[in-house]
Write a protein that holds these residues in place. Structure first.
Motif, PDB file in Angstrom:
ATOM      1  N   UNK A  26       0.837  -1.206   0.000  1.00 15.98           N
ATOM      2  CA  UNK A  26       0.000   0.000   0.000  1.00 15.98           C
ATOM      3  C   UNK A  26       0.870   1.254   0.000  1.00 15.98           C
ATOM      4  N   UNK A  27       1.936   1.252   0.810  1.00 20.62           N
ATOM      5  CA  UNK A  27       2.856   2.399   0.837  1.00 20.62           C
ATOM      6  C   UNK A  27       3.514   2.597  -0.518  1.00 20.62           C
ATOM      7  N   UNK A  28       3.927   1.489  -1.137  1.00 22.70           N
ATOM      8  CA  UNK A  28       4.564   1.575  -2.457  1.00 22.70           C
ATOM      9  C   UNK A  28       3.597   2.139  -3.484  1.00 22.70           C
ATOM     10  N   UNK A  29       2.343   1.755  -3.416  1.00 18.29           N
ATOM     11  CA  UNK A  29       1.347   2.190  -4.398  1.00 18.29           C
ATOM     12  C   UNK A  29       1.136   3.693  -4.380  1.00 18.29           C
ATOM     13  N   UNK A  30       1.458   4.335  -3.258  1.00 15.12           N
ATOM     14  CA  UNK A  30       1.240   5.781  -3.136  1.00 15.12           C
ATOM     15  C   UNK A  30       2.424   6.607  -3.634  1.00 15.12           C
ATOM     16  N   UNK A  31       3.531   5.966  -4.000  1.00 14.53           N
ATOM     17  CA  UNK A  31       4.692   6.702  -4.480  1.00 14.53           C
ATOM     18  C   UNK A  31       4.444   7.271  -5.873  1.00 14.53           C
ATOM     19  N   UNK A  32       5.233   8.296  -6.227  1.00 12.07           N
ATOM     20  CA  UNK A  32       5.084   8.916  -7.540  1.00 12.07           C
ATOM     21  C   UNK A  32       5.470   7.954  -8.659  1.00 12.07           C
ATOM     22  N   UNK A  33       6.487   7.099  -8.399  1.00 11.72           N
ATOM     23  CA  UNK A  33       6.941   6.133  -9.405  1.00 11.72           C
ATOM     24  C   UNK A  33       6.995   4.750  -8.758  1.00 11.72           C
ATOM     25  N   UNK A  34       5.851   4.148  -8.545  1.00 11.40           N
ATOM     26  CA  UNK A  34       5.837   2.862  -7.840  1.00 11.40           C
ATOM     27  C   UNK A  34       6.286   1.702  -8.729  1.00 11.40           C
ATOM     28  N   UNK A  35       6.878   0.701  -8.093  1.00 10.94           N
ATOM     29  CA  UNK A  35       7.175  -0.552  -8.798  1.00 10.94           C
ATOM     30  C   UNK A  35       5.892  -1.320  -9.079  1.00 10.94           C
ATOM     31  N   UNK A  36       4.941  -1.200  -8.176  1.00  5.77           N
ATOM     32  CA  UNK A  36       3.699  -1.947  -8.290  1.00  5.77           C
ATOM     33  C   UNK A  36       2.567  -1.111  -7.702  1.00  5.77           C
ATOM     34  N   UNK A  37       1.384  -1.243  -8.271  1.00  6.09           N
ATOM     35  CA  UNK A  37       0.194  -0.589  -7.727  1.00  6.09           C
ATOM     36  C   UNK A  37      -0.786  -1.669  -7.311  1.00  6.09           C
ATOM     37  N   UNK A  38      -1.062  -1.714  -6.032  1.00  8.26           N
ATOM     38  CA  UNK A  38      -1.985  -2.703  -5.471  1.00  8.26           C
ATOM     39  C   UNK A  38      -3.083  -1.957  -4.734  1.00  8.26           C
ATOM     40  N   UNK A  39      -4.185  -1.725  -5.421  1.00  5.69           N
ATOM     41  CA  UNK A  39      -5.279  -0.954  -4.822  1.00  5.69           C
ATOM     42  C   UNK A  39      -6.025  -1.752  -3.762  1.00  5.69           C
ATOM     43  N   UNK A  40      -5.796  -3.050  -3.689  1.00  7.13           N
ATOM     44  CA  UNK A  40      -6.447  -3.873  -2.681  1.00  7.13           C
ATOM     45  C   UNK A  40      -5.713  -3.833  -1.338  1.00  7.13           C
ATOM     46  N   UNK A  41      -4.431  -3.531  -1.372  1.00  5.86           N
ATOM     47  CA  UNK A  41      -3.615  -3.660  -0.164  1.00  5.86           C
ATOM     48  C   UNK A  41      -4.134  -2.793   0.976  1.00  5.86           C
TER      49      UNK A  41
END
Length: 301
Positions: A26-41
């Protein structure tokens, strides 16, 4: 998406590591350039309620965050490639709060089996509610990887005669060495040639000083790291899988992990923390063969 209930749903203490991992995604998904986007996390984290901060100090948390980000993307790409290449089944061993059945853009219909402890799957299914994936058929399999989990998987509709993409992400390190060995041999015994595997291996957890506080906290919480490998490629080859590790030439791998290389070298890490591999024809599990030299397509070459 919004949680199915307004009140947090209780999660068993044994599965708090799954919530911590979801928090990292979830923290990664909020970054400007994420490796992964997990909207479920974030939805799973909110439903679980307070479980406390990720164990360990700031250095350990930064290392784990980047590691989870890289492994999530690497295994996302591995699974999508495997299904495009002909695997019609995906098995997530120790699936945790993984939402790949929902969030990955599968090229064609695929059966996704999520194997984990009953309490965790009950929690996960309460949060998921009646929602179904757009392309995948999601099947949950309540089983303990320390027991006869293959019987439960087959009873749920898994076909050992079909090419399968297996994933062991954040799972094997929590098993005792003989249990991890049996899991990998069981995968091989239930995989026709051309089946694939993606796995996270503990390669230097017991030698990285920055992770000592995290190791201690997990042990105190009842989830100790118990299994690690010095030479993962050879270990997997002995069990019927021809493997390769990701290349540092992959831009996202280099961007997120290069700064940790001196620390890993000092700990004597030989590589192979993440691996993907293929089940070879006429190669029974247990027969030794030479590991790949790093030329496999999934290694980024």
């Amino acid at each position: 998406m919004s949680p199915v209930d307004s009140e947090p749903q209780p999660l068993p203490a044994v599965s708090r590591t799954a919530v911590w991992t979801a928090q990292l995604r979830a923290d990664e998904s909020r970054l400007a350039r994420p490796c992964v986007i997990d909207s479920w996390a974030a939805e799973f984290v909110a439903a679980a309620g307070p479980v406390g901060p990720l164990p360990g100090g700031p250095e350990a948390r930064a290392f784990l965050h980047d590691g989870v980000a890289v492994r999530s993307r690497y295994f996302d790409e591995y699974l999508l490639d495997a299904v495009r290449g002909g695997c019609s089944q995906v098995v997530l061993l120790g699936a945790g709060l993984d939402a790949r059945a929902f969030r990955l853009p599968w090229a064609r219909p695929v059966d996704v089996f999520e194997v984990d402890l009953p309490d965790l799957l009950d929690f996960k299914n309460r949060v998921v509610g009646g929602r179904v994936p757009a392309t995948a058929r999601r099947v949950t399999v309540a089983a303990d990887l320390r027991d006869a989990w293959a019987d439960a998987l087959t009873a749920a509709g898994f076909d050992p005669g079909r090419r399968t993409a297996w994933l062991c992400e954040g799972t094997l390190a929590y098993l005792e060495p003989d249990q991890a060995d049996m899991v990998v041999r069981t995968m091989a015994a239930n995989s026709p040639p051309g089946s694939e595997v993606g796995a996270e291996n503990a390669t230097s957890l017991d030698r990285l000083g920055c992770l000592s506080s995290c190791r201690d906290a997990l042990s105190a919480d009842g989830a100790p790291w118990q299994w690690s490998l010095r030479d993962p490629g050879a270990w997997w080859a002995e069990r019927g899988w021809h493997t390769a590790a990701p290349s540092m030439s992959l831009p996202y791998v280099a961007e997120r992990l290069t700064r940790y290389l001196p620390m890993l070298r000092e700990a004597g890490d030989m590589g192979g923390w993440l691996l993907t591999g293929t089940r070879r024809e006429n190669h029974p599990a247990g027969e030794t063969e030479e590991p790949l030299s790093g030329t496999k397509r999934r290694a980024g070459c």
